[in-house]
Scaffold this motif. Structure first.
Motif, PDB file in Angstrom:
ATOM      1  N   LYS A 191       0.848  -1.182   0.155  1.00 17.14           N
ATOM      2  CA  LYS A 191      -0.097   0.014  -0.047  1.00 17.14           C
ATOM      3  C   LYS A 191       0.851   1.239  -0.101  1.00 17.14           C
ATOM      4  O   LYS A 191       0.228   2.292   0.185  1.00 17.14           O
ATOM      5  CB  LYS A 191      -0.753   0.014   1.295  1.00 17.14           C
ATOM      6  CG  LYS A 191      -1.663  -1.015   1.428  1.00 17.14           C
ATOM      7  CD  LYS A 191      -2.938  -1.064   0.159  1.00 17.14           C
ATOM      8  CE  LYS A 191      -3.648  -2.320   0.707  1.00 17.14           C
ATOM      9  NZ  LYS A 191      -3.955  -3.160  -0.986  1.00 17.14           N
ATOM     10  N   ASP A 192       2.238   0.991  -0.093  1.00 10.94           N
ATOM     11  CA  ASP A 192       3.167   2.315  -0.246  1.00 10.94           C
ATOM     12  C   ASP A 192       2.797   3.181  -1.360  1.00 10.94           C
ATOM     13  O   ASP A 192       2.820   2.654  -2.479  1.00 10.94           O
ATOM     14  CB  ASP A 192       4.477   1.952  -0.199  1.00 10.94           C
ATOM     15  CG  ASP A 192       5.533   3.033  -0.053  1.00 10.94           C
ATOM     16  OD1 ASP A 192       5.150   4.102  -0.345  1.00 10.94           O
ATOM     17  OD2 ASP A 192       6.565   2.647   0.610  1.00 10.94           O
ATOM     18  N   PRO A 193       2.302   4.636  -1.075  1.00 15.22           N
ATOM     19  CA  PRO A 193       2.204   5.207  -2.275  1.00 15.22           C
ATOM     20  C   PRO A 193       3.244   5.606  -3.283  1.00 15.22           C
ATOM     21  O   PRO A 193       2.985   6.133  -4.167  1.00 15.22           O
ATOM     22  CB  PRO A 193       1.744   6.561  -1.751  1.00 15.22           C
ATOM     23  CG  PRO A 193       2.255   6.756  -0.196  1.00 15.22           C
ATOM     24  CD  PRO A 193       2.350   5.135   0.218  1.00 15.22           C
ATOM     25  N   ARG A 194       4.516   5.313  -2.772  1.00 17.36           N
ATOM     26  CA  ARG A 194       5.913   5.650  -3.617  1.00 17.36           C
ATOM     27  C   ARG A 194       5.870   4.447  -4.736  1.00 17.36           C
ATOM     28  O   ARG A 194       6.376   4.697  -5.732  1.00 17.36           O
ATOM     29  CB  ARG A 194       6.992   5.391  -2.799  1.00 17.36           C
ATOM     30  CG  ARG A 194       7.101   6.594  -1.748  1.00 17.36           C
ATOM     31  CD  ARG A 194       8.469   6.296  -0.996  1.00 17.36           C
ATOM     32  NE  ARG A 194       8.278   5.352  -0.008  1.00 17.36           N
ATOM     33  CZ  ARG A 194       8.933   4.849   0.808  1.00 17.36           C
ATOM     34  NH1 ARG A 194      10.174   5.448   0.993  1.00 17.36           N
ATOM     35  NH2 ARG A 194       8.835   3.866   1.545  1.00 17.36           N
ATOM     36  N   ILE A 195       5.167   3.460  -4.509  1.00 19.07           N
ATOM     37  CA  ILE A 195       5.268   2.291  -5.481  1.00 19.07           C
ATOM     38  C   ILE A 195       4.295   2.520  -6.447  1.00 19.07           C
ATOM     39  O   ILE A 195       3.241   2.374  -6.550  1.00 19.07           O
ATOM     40  CB  ILE A 195       4.930   0.944  -4.580  1.00 19.07           C
ATOM     41  CG1 ILE A 195       6.358   0.547  -3.715  1.00 19.07           C
ATOM     42  CG2 ILE A 195       5.099  -0.324  -5.789  1.00 19.07           C
ATOM     43  CD1 ILE A 195       5.938  -0.538  -2.878  1.00 19.07           C
ATOM     44  N   SER A 196       4.586   2.644  -7.802  1.00 19.93           N
ATOM     45  CA  SER A 196       3.919   2.803  -8.802  1.00 19.93           C
ATOM     46  C   SER A 196       3.001   1.725  -9.369  1.00 19.93           C
ATOM     47  O   SER A 196       3.552   0.524  -9.168  1.00 19.93           O
ATOM     48  CB  SER A 196       4.890   3.075 -10.124  1.00 19.93           C
ATOM     49  OG  SER A 196       3.953   3.206 -11.338  1.00 19.93           O
ATOM     50  N   ASP A 210      11.706   9.939 -11.759  1.00 16.92           N
ATOM     51  CA  ASP A 210      11.344   9.964 -10.541  1.00 16.92           C
ATOM     52  C   ASP A 210      10.364   8.872  -9.878  1.00 16.92           C
ATOM     53  O   ASP A 210      10.392   8.250  -8.844  1.00 16.92           O
ATOM     54  CB  ASP A 210      10.641  11.264 -10.250  1.00 16.92           C
ATOM     55  CG  ASP A 210      11.572  12.526 -10.454  1.00 16.92           C
ATOM     56  OD1 ASP A 210      12.822  12.208 -10.060  1.00 16.92           O
ATOM     57  OD2 ASP A 210      11.176  13.592 -10.892  1.00 16.92           O
ATOM     58  N   ALA A 211       9.488   8.347 -10.861  1.00 16.91           N
ATOM     59  CA  ALA A 211       8.605   7.334 -10.356  1.00 16.91           C
ATOM     60  C   ALA A 211       9.305   5.885 -10.004  1.00 16.91           C
ATOM     61  O   ALA A 211       9.156   5.024  -9.334  1.00 16.91           O
ATOM     62  CB  ALA A 211       7.799   6.995 -11.427  1.00 16.91           C
ATOM     63  N   ARG A 212      10.670   5.683 -10.970  1.00 13.75           N
ATOM     64  CA  ARG A 212      11.384   4.445 -10.889  1.00 13.75           C
ATOM     65  C   ARG A 212      12.107   4.662  -9.694  1.00 13.75           C
ATOM     66  O   ARG A 212      12.198   3.647  -8.836  1.00 13.75           O
ATOM     67  CB  ARG A 212      12.427   4.477 -12.126  1.00 13.75           C
ATOM     68  CG  ARG A 212      11.926   4.131 -13.221  1.00 13.75           C
ATOM     69  CD  ARG A 212      12.808   3.711 -14.313  1.00 13.75           C
ATOM     70  NE  ARG A 212      12.209   3.754 -15.826  1.00 13.75           N
ATOM     71  CZ  ARG A 212      12.346   5.052 -16.386  1.00 13.75           C
ATOM     72  NH1 ARG A 212      13.286   6.012 -16.173  1.00 13.75           N
ATOM     73  NH2 ARG A 212      11.793   4.929 -17.781  1.00 13.75           N
ATOM     74  N   LYS A 213      12.717   5.722  -9.174  1.00  7.95           N
ATOM     75  CA  LYS A 213      13.419   5.966  -7.860  1.00  7.95           C
ATOM     76  C   LYS A 213      12.442   5.803  -6.764  1.00  7.95           C
ATOM     77  O   LYS A 213      12.938   5.036  -5.793  1.00  7.95           O
ATOM     78  CB  LYS A 213      14.081   7.354  -7.834  1.00  7.95           C
ATOM     79  CG  LYS A 213      15.372   7.432  -8.596  1.00  7.95           C
ATOM     80  CD  LYS A 213      15.843   8.902  -8.647  1.00  7.95           C
ATOM     81  CE  LYS A 213      17.166   8.885  -9.617  1.00  7.95           C
ATOM     82  NZ  LYS A 213      17.769  10.144  -9.510  1.00  7.95           N
TER      83      LYS A 213
END
Length: 123
Positions: free
Chosen positions: A28-33, A61-64
Protein backbone atom coordinates in the motif's frame (compact mmCIF):
# COMPACT_ATOMS: atom_id res chain seq x y z
CA UNK A 1 22.05 -27.03 -7.13
CA UNK A 2 23.42 -25.66 -10.38
CA UNK A 3 22.47 -22.21 -11.62
CA UNK A 4 20.48 -23.39 -14.65
CA UNK A 5 19.11 -26.63 -13.24
CA UNK A 6 15.45 -27.46 -13.68
CA UNK A 7 14.90 -26.96 -9.95
CA UNK A 8 16.50 -23.51 -10.00
CA UNK A 9 14.47 -22.45 -13.05
CA UNK A 10 11.28 -23.63 -11.32
CA UNK A 11 12.17 -21.73 -8.13
CA UNK A 12 12.92 -18.56 -10.14
CA UNK A 13 9.51 -18.76 -11.83
CA UNK A 14 7.66 -19.35 -8.58
CA UNK A 15 9.44 -16.52 -6.76
CA UNK A 16 8.73 -14.20 -9.71
CA UNK A 17 5.02 -15.09 -9.67
CA UNK A 18 4.66 -14.60 -5.91
CA UNK A 19 6.67 -11.35 -5.92
CA UNK A 20 4.43 -9.96 -8.66
CA UNK A 21 1.31 -10.89 -6.65
CA UNK A 22 2.66 -9.23 -3.51
CA UNK A 23 3.76 -6.04 -5.29
CA UNK A 24 0.57 -5.76 -7.34
CA UNK A 25 -1.98 -6.58 -4.69
CA UNK A 26 -0.70 -6.13 -1.17
CA UNK A 27 1.75 -3.23 -0.93
CA UNK A 28 0.00 0.00 0.00
CA UNK A 29 3.05 2.28 -0.19
CA UNK A 30 2.12 5.36 -2.28
CA UNK A 31 5.71 5.55 -3.60
CA UNK A 32 5.26 2.28 -5.48
CA UNK A 33 3.86 2.88 -8.95
CA UNK A 34 0.76 0.84 -9.84
CA UNK A 35 2.40 0.15 -13.21
CA UNK A 36 5.23 -1.94 -11.74
CA UNK A 37 6.03 -5.41 -13.02
CA UNK A 38 8.55 -8.08 -12.11
CA UNK A 39 10.45 -8.75 -15.34
CA UNK A 40 12.83 -11.43 -14.13
CA UNK A 41 14.07 -13.11 -10.98
CA UNK A 42 17.36 -14.87 -10.35
CA UNK A 43 17.62 -16.81 -7.09
CA UNK A 44 21.14 -17.90 -6.13
CA UNK A 45 21.67 -21.68 -6.04
CA UNK A 46 22.17 -21.55 -2.24
CA UNK A 47 18.80 -19.71 -1.88
CA UNK A 48 20.43 -16.93 0.17
CA UNK A 49 20.07 -14.04 -2.28
CA UNK A 50 17.70 -13.04 -5.05
CA UNK A 51 17.94 -10.39 -7.76
CA UNK A 52 14.58 -9.10 -8.93
CA UNK A 53 14.48 -6.96 -12.08
CA UNK A 54 11.61 -4.49 -11.84
CA UNK A 55 10.12 -2.50 -14.70
CA UNK A 56 8.33 0.73 -13.83
CA UNK A 57 6.27 2.64 -16.36
CA UNK A 58 6.89 6.34 -15.91
CA UNK A 59 9.66 8.86 -15.53
CA UNK A 60 12.93 8.58 -13.58
CA UNK A 61 11.33 9.98 -10.41
CA UNK A 62 8.67 7.26 -10.48
CA UNK A 63 11.38 4.60 -10.86
CA UNK A 64 13.41 5.95 -7.95
CA UNK A 65 10.37 6.27 -5.69
CA UNK A 66 9.22 2.75 -6.55
CA UNK A 67 12.62 1.24 -5.77
CA UNK A 68 12.73 3.16 -2.45
CA UNK A 69 9.27 1.87 -1.58
CA UNK A 70 10.20 -1.71 -2.46
CA UNK A 71 13.41 -1.53 -0.42
CA UNK A 72 11.52 -0.24 2.60
CA UNK A 73 8.96 -3.06 2.25
CA UNK A 74 11.61 -5.77 1.79
CA UNK A 75 11.00 -7.26 5.27
CA UNK A 76 7.28 -7.59 4.62
CA UNK A 77 7.90 -9.03 1.15
CA UNK A 78 10.36 -11.63 2.51
CA UNK A 79 7.92 -12.64 5.26
CA UNK A 80 5.11 -13.07 2.72
CA UNK A 81 7.43 -14.98 0.39
CA UNK A 82 8.43 -17.33 3.24
CA UNK A 83 4.78 -18.00 4.02
CA UNK A 84 3.81 -18.82 0.44
CA UNK A 85 6.84 -20.72 -0.85
CA UNK A 86 8.35 -23.55 1.15
CA UNK A 87 12.08 -22.97 0.69
CA UNK A 88 14.95 -23.97 2.96
CA UNK A 89 16.04 -20.31 3.13
CA UNK A 90 14.05 -17.23 2.24
CA UNK A 91 16.34 -15.20 -0.03
CA UNK A 92 17.39 -11.65 0.64
CA UNK A 93 15.90 -9.65 -2.24
CA UNK A 94 17.79 -6.99 -4.20
CA UNK A 95 15.59 -4.91 -6.49
CA UNK A 96 17.12 -3.73 -9.76
CA UNK A 97 15.43 -1.37 -12.23
CA UNK A 98 15.17 -3.04 -15.62
CA UNK A 99 15.91 -0.46 -18.30
CA UNK A 100 15.46 -2.78 -21.29
CA UNK A 101 11.96 -1.56 -22.23
CA UNK A 102 12.96 2.11 -22.05
CA UNK A 103 16.15 1.32 -23.96
CA UNK A 104 14.14 -0.47 -26.68
CA UNK A 105 11.73 2.46 -27.04
CA UNK A 106 14.65 4.91 -27.26
CA UNK A 107 16.41 2.80 -29.91
CA UNK A 108 13.19 2.50 -31.90
CA UNK A 109 12.78 6.29 -31.89
CA UNK A 110 16.39 6.76 -33.00
CA UNK A 111 15.94 4.25 -35.82
CA UNK A 112 12.76 6.08 -36.91
CA UNK A 113 14.59 9.41 -36.91
CA UNK A 114 17.45 8.01 -38.98
CA UNK A 115 15.10 6.37 -41.47
CA UNK A 116 13.07 9.61 -41.82
CA UNK A 117 16.28 11.55 -42.37
CA UNK A 118 17.40 9.14 -45.10
CA UNK A 119 14.06 9.11 -46.87
CA UNK A 120 14.03 12.93 -46.80
CA UNK A 121 17.43 13.04 -48.52
CA UNK A 122 16.28 10.77 -51.34
CA UNK A 123 13.28 12.95 -52.25
Amino acid sequence: MRKNSVKNIRINGEVQRVLAEIIRGELKDPRISPLTSVVSVEVAPDLKTCKAWISVYGDEDARKATIEGLKSAEGYIRRELAGRINLRNTPEIRFIVDQSIAYGVRMSKLIDEVSKGQSGEES
